[in-house]
Design a protein around this motif. Structure first.
Motif, PDB file in Angstrom:
ATOM      1  N   VAL A  10       1.230  -1.293  -0.119  1.00 46.82           N
ATOM      2  CA  VAL A  10      -0.398   0.198  -0.383  1.00 46.82           C
ATOM      3  C   VAL A  10       0.980   1.049  -0.053  1.00 46.82           C
ATOM      4  CG1 VAL A  10      -1.873   1.429   1.711  1.00 46.82           C
ATOM      5  CG2 VAL A  10      -1.529  -1.109   1.173  1.00 46.82           C
ATOM      6  N   ALA A  11       2.126   0.928   1.149  1.00 49.05           N
ATOM      7  CA  ALA A  11       2.935   2.475   0.544  1.00 49.05           C
ATOM      8  C   ALA A  11       3.585   2.711   0.079  1.00 49.05           C
ATOM      9  CB  ALA A  11       4.354   2.046   1.609  1.00 49.05           C
ATOM     10  N   VAL A  12       4.056   1.201  -1.211  1.00 52.66           N
ATOM     11  CA  VAL A  12       4.726   1.829  -2.598  1.00 52.66           C
ATOM     12  C   VAL A  12       3.234   2.290  -3.547  1.00 52.66           C
ATOM     13  CG1 VAL A  12       5.832   0.415  -4.579  1.00 52.66           C
ATOM     14  CG2 VAL A  12       6.327   0.181  -1.959  1.00 52.66           C
ATOM     15  N   GLU A  13       1.996   1.700  -3.164  1.00 52.90           N
ATOM     16  CA  GLU A  13       1.291   2.568  -4.207  1.00 52.90           C
ATOM     17  C   GLU A  13       1.060   3.902  -3.958  1.00 52.90           C
ATOM     18  OE1 GLU A  13      -0.118   0.981  -7.647  1.00 52.90           O
ATOM     19  OE2 GLU A  13       1.598  -1.109  -6.655  1.00 52.90           O
ATOM     20  N   LEU A  14       0.622   4.110  -3.098  1.00 52.07           N
ATOM     21  CA  LEU A  14       0.888   5.737  -2.757  1.00 52.07           C
ATOM     22  C   LEU A  14       1.362   6.090  -2.765  1.00 52.07           C
ATOM     23  CD1 LEU A  14      -1.236   5.164   1.333  1.00 52.07           C
ATOM     24  CD2 LEU A  14      -1.914   6.019  -1.113  1.00 52.07           C
ATOM     25  N   GLY A  15       3.086   5.932  -2.938  1.00 53.57           N
ATOM     26  CA  GLY A  15       4.437   6.595  -3.182  1.00 53.57           C
ATOM     27  C   GLY A  15       3.937   6.547  -4.923  1.00 53.57           C
ATOM     28  N   ARG A  16       3.977   5.599  -5.551  1.00 56.27           N
ATOM     29  CA  ARG A  16       3.441   5.565  -7.401  1.00 56.27           C
ATOM     30  C   ARG A  16       2.335   6.453  -6.988  1.00 56.27           C
ATOM     31  NH1 ARG A  16       3.756  -0.555  -8.388  1.00 56.27           N
ATOM     32  NH2 ARG A  16       6.146  -0.126  -8.575  1.00 56.27           N
ATOM     33  N   HIS A  17       1.293   6.682  -6.485  1.00 56.80           N
ATOM     34  CA  HIS A  17      -0.249   7.463  -7.311  1.00 56.80           C
ATOM     35  C   HIS A  17       0.383   9.320  -6.834  1.00 56.80           C
ATOM     36  CE1 HIS A  17      -4.575   8.079  -7.814  1.00 56.80           C
ATOM     37  NE2 HIS A  17      -4.239   9.219  -6.935  1.00 56.80           N
ATOM     38  N   SER A  18       1.395   9.177  -5.765  1.00 56.95           N
ATOM     39  CA  SER A  18       1.472  10.829  -5.813  1.00 56.95           C
ATOM     40  C   SER A  18       2.501  11.441  -6.403  1.00 56.95           C
ATOM     41  CB  SER A  18       1.597  10.466  -4.382  1.00 56.95           C
ATOM     42  OG  SER A  18       2.591  12.008  -3.384  1.00 56.95           O
ATOM     43  N   ALA A  19       3.467  10.652  -6.971  1.00 56.18           N
ATOM     44  CA  ALA A  19       4.482  10.231  -7.897  1.00 56.18           C
ATOM     45  C   ALA A  19       3.808  11.363  -9.089  1.00 56.18           C
ATOM     46  CB  ALA A  19       5.087   9.344  -8.036  1.00 56.18           C
ATOM     47  N   ARG A  20       2.750  10.177  -9.601  1.00 52.66           N
ATOM     48  CA  ARG A  20       2.118  10.672 -10.684  1.00 52.66           C
ATOM     49  C   ARG A  20       0.929  11.862 -10.755  1.00 52.66           C
ATOM     50  NH1 ARG A  20       0.480   5.036  -9.721  1.00 52.66           N
ATOM     51  NH2 ARG A  20      -1.493   5.707  -9.531  1.00 52.66           N
ATOM     52  N   PHE A  21       0.629  12.297  -9.297  1.00 54.10           N
ATOM     53  CA  PHE A  21       0.473  13.889  -9.046  1.00 54.10           C
ATOM     54  C   PHE A  21       1.288  15.028  -9.557  1.00 54.10           C
ATOM     55  CE2 PHE A  21      -0.402  16.925  -6.138  1.00 54.10           C
ATOM     56  CZ  PHE A  21      -1.435  17.774  -6.708  1.00 54.10           C
ATOM     57  N   ALA A  22       2.359  14.625  -9.102  1.00 47.93           N
ATOM     58  CA  ALA A  22       3.995  15.499  -8.688  1.00 47.93           C
ATOM     59  C   ALA A  22       4.522  15.252 -10.506  1.00 47.93           C
ATOM     60  CB  ALA A  22       4.785  14.908  -8.117  1.00 47.93           C
ATOM     61  N   GLN A  23       4.639  14.616 -11.101  1.00 43.80           N
ATOM     62  CA  GLN A  23       4.823  14.701 -12.526  1.00 43.80           C
ATOM     63  C   GLN A  23       3.629  15.417 -12.867  1.00 43.80           C
ATOM     64  OE1 GLN A  23       4.834  10.655 -14.396  1.00 43.80           O
ATOM     65  NE2 GLN A  23       7.114  12.048 -15.928  1.00 43.80           N
ATOM     66  N   ARG A  24       2.529  15.207 -13.202  1.00 42.05           N
ATOM     67  CA  ARG A  24       1.299  15.963 -14.084  1.00 42.05           C
ATOM     68  C   ARG A  24       1.482  17.387 -13.492  1.00 42.05           C
ATOM     69  NH1 ARG A  24      -2.753  11.378 -13.092  1.00 42.05           N
ATOM     70  NH2 ARG A  24      -1.929   9.803 -14.637  1.00 42.05           N
ATOM     71  N   ASN A  25       1.904  17.342 -12.440  1.00 42.40           N
ATOM     72  CA  ASN A  25       1.490  19.224 -11.995  1.00 42.40           C
ATOM     73  C   ASN A  25       2.929  19.780 -11.756  1.00 42.40           C
ATOM     74  OD1 ASN A  25      -2.167  19.438 -12.258  1.00 42.40           O
ATOM     75  ND2 ASN A  25      -1.475  17.338 -10.757  1.00 42.40           N
ATOM     76  N   GLY A  26       4.189  19.643 -12.461  1.00 40.35           N
ATOM     77  CA  GLY A  26       4.982  19.384 -12.888  1.00 40.35           C
ATOM     78  C   GLY A  26       5.773  20.154 -12.000  1.00 40.35           C
ATOM     79  N   MET A  27       5.897  19.238 -10.471  1.00 37.35           N
ATOM     80  CA  MET A  27       5.998  19.594  -8.777  1.00 37.35           C
ATOM     81  C   MET A  27       6.826  18.391  -8.275  1.00 37.35           C
ATOM     82  SD  MET A  27       2.062  19.622  -7.139  1.00 37.35           S
ATOM     83  CE  MET A  27       2.897  19.980  -5.608  1.00 37.35           C
ATOM     84  N   HIS A  28       7.997  18.934  -7.969  1.00 37.85           N
ATOM     85  CA  HIS A  28       9.104  17.301  -7.310  1.00 37.85           C
ATOM     86  C   HIS A  28       7.694  17.248  -5.735  1.00 37.85           C
ATOM     87  CE1 HIS A  28      12.216  16.150  -4.736  1.00 37.85           C
ATOM     88  NE2 HIS A  28      13.113  16.791  -5.830  1.00 37.85           N
ATOM     89  N   PRO A  29       8.068  15.492  -5.670  1.00 38.64           N
ATOM     90  CA  PRO A  29       7.748  14.701  -4.631  1.00 38.64           C
ATOM     91  C   PRO A  29       7.824  15.484  -3.871  1.00 38.64           C
ATOM     92  CG  PRO A  29       8.716  13.221  -6.216  1.00 38.64           C
ATOM     93  CD  PRO A  29       9.452  14.381  -6.549  1.00 38.64           C
ATOM     94  N   THR A  30       8.216  16.523  -3.438  1.00 37.05           N
ATOM     95  CA  THR A  30       8.752  16.985  -2.048  1.00 37.05           C
ATOM     96  C   THR A  30       7.926  18.239  -1.844  1.00 37.05           C
ATOM     97  OG1 THR A  30      10.947  16.553  -1.454  1.00 37.05           O
ATOM     98  CG2 THR A  30       9.797  18.284  -0.050  1.00 37.05           C
TER      99      THR A  30
END
Length: 142
Positions: A10-30
């Motif tokens: 679950v933690a890995v998938e949540l991280g991927r979900h968050s990374a997709r959001f960051a990438q789609r919106n031109g953001m850094h994961p931080t």
């Protein structure tokens, strides 16, 4: 161990979900982690200064300033000067950033809430206790 492995998945998938959001919106994961920290603090009724945000994210002063500058330029946060003490500056999430987050994370959050409706209070207390314990263990470094 099955539950621990499921939690890791679950933690890995949540991280991927968050990374997709960051990438789609031109953001850094931080940037995403910062927005989550700011929204959690606001929900708890706490004001967040740059220093408090940096401590929560494990960033030094220069890194925190760069982060807040980047989020402010993107329109995701605002710096607000204190009414009584103009030297005190708090960081708040702009409503547009909240809406952007809900557009991506909302369906997942709604699904999670729907899943929890199938559990009684005793089961919810057990889930809450387990997750709080894992969070505490993680925050203490294992």
């Amino acid at each position: 161990m099955e539950i621990v492995h499921l939690l890791r998945a679950v933690a890995v998938e949540l991280g991927r979900h968050s990374a997709r959001f960051a990438q789609r919106n031109g953001m850094h994961p931080t940037d995403v982690r910062a927005l989550v920290a700011l929204m959690d603090a606001a929900r708890a009724g706490e004001e967040t200064t740059a220093g408090r945000l940096g401590a929560a994210l494990g960033l030094n002063s220069a890194g925190t300033t760069a982060l807040v500058d980047r989020l402010e330029r993107a329109g995701h946060v605002r710096r607000l000067r204190g009414e009584r003490d103009r030297r005190k500056v708090t960081i708040v999430v702009d409503e547009r950033a909240v809406a952007l987050g809900w557009s991506h994370f909302g369906p997942l959050l709604h699904r999670a809430v729907d899943l929890l409706r199938d559990y009684d209070e005793r089961e919810l207390a057990a889930i809450r206790g387990f997750l709080a314990g894992v969070l505490d263990a993680t925050a203490q470094g294992g």
